[in-house]
Design an enzyme around this catalytic site. Sequence first.
Site, PDB file in Angstrom:
ATOM      1  N   CYS A   1       0.806  -1.223   0.000  1.00 21.75           N
ATOM      2  CA  CYS A   1       0.000   0.000   0.000  1.00 21.75           C
ATOM      3  C   CYS A   1       0.835   1.267   0.000  1.00 21.75           C
ATOM      4  CB  CYS A   1      -0.970   0.005   1.176  1.00 21.75           C
ATOM      5  SG  CYS A   1      -0.146  -0.033   2.781  1.00 21.75           S
TER       6      CYS A   1
ATOM      7  N   HIS B   1      19.066  -2.876   2.530  1.00 22.05           N
ATOM      8  CA  HIS B   1      17.670  -2.404   2.489  1.00 22.05           C
ATOM      9  C   HIS B   1      16.678  -3.556   2.612  1.00 22.05           C
ATOM     10  CE1 HIS B   1      14.021  -0.306   1.386  1.00 22.05           C
ATOM     11  NE2 HIS B   1      13.820  -1.217   0.452  1.00 22.05           N
TER      12      HIS B   1
END
Length: 396
Positions: free
Chosen positions: A46, A78
């Site tokens: 989202c 990451h």
Amino acid sequence: MILNIRIDHKTADIGKIEESTMKMDEIFTKIQEDHEIQEHVQIKTCNRAEIYLVMDDSPLNYHWDGLVVEKNEKALEHVLKLSCGLESMIIGEDQILGQLKDAYKTSVKKMSCGPVLGTVFTKAIHVGQAVRKKTQINQGSVSIGSAAVDLAESVLGDLKCKKVLVIGAGKMGTLVAKALVEKHLKAIVVANRTYDRAVCLAKELGGSAIHFDRLSKAMSDADVVISATGAPHTILTTEKVKLAINPENLKKMVMVDIANPRDIEEDIAKLGVKLYNIDDLRGIADKNKKMRKSKAKKAENIIAEELELLEKSLRHLKVEPIIANIRSQAENIRIRETEKACRMMGDIEGKERIVDDLTKVVVDRVFSDIISNLKEAAENDNEEVLKSAEFLFKKK
């Protein structure tokens, strides 16, 4: 080279994320035209869109406004942080781990994930699980779904006497509905395009389900509408809302849109509705971040250690073909010479297994140091040794 291209809540608002999500396929197509891509995995949630690529080392001569581009160590760091919930809007949330697993499984099915990204994502999932266990960073975790409920409550006050309409019975809609139940709300209505899913969720939560074509009627007396579908287009338009709800109720209504792309048309706010989206959850996210600061620090220490191990594993992949060659050649010779020895010894009364085990041990011992040294050369990026080994053990 391992490359990560992304846009997320840290660098963009929901509007920019929507635009860039749609462009991600174009970007990937362009890279494929100009570079040799061996593996790729895509992730969409989202509030983020990402792609991980294993590709040639030639320079990337592109400029993509608003996108973060990182390679090798930075890209690996990451994905480990991502799996632990450190890159999420709600620090420590659990949903991202499931989303990573889903993206990995999808790429495996599509055969776009090979040994490199397979190693990366397997490690990321393991680290995400380990960090949660060791730091409890997800303890009492707030999700995007529960943050949406908290936002509605901050506007309207106690929701116990309010009617809440949840649009969407997928993963995000389920999180919203569960957050409502935790607040002991009874007036929960679930709407979903697949009615059976709405029924299942409503039954689980003690609410009621409606068919999607009865959405307008359900909205007419709702106090709160929280929308979280996976639809590629707008679900609630200004016209639809204007026809369904009388003007007096519009001014009292709260709508929270946590979908990407958005479910609710922005212009609905002009009708008097208090309309919020993912960007408006940042206040709750900041509060959550402060609460979990010490746990996040512990998580980063674990990630630093695991990153070293991951990089070592990836370097070992370089020598796997050479090691496989060594083992294959050695095994062929071992089997051939063992069979020859057994024939020469004649009847050894079923003791062939002893000879077989002996030759296995000899071969393993002979090549043990060689394989260990090759792995060490890979860890140290000693290309000279690796090229020599490749030449010495290549198949004729």
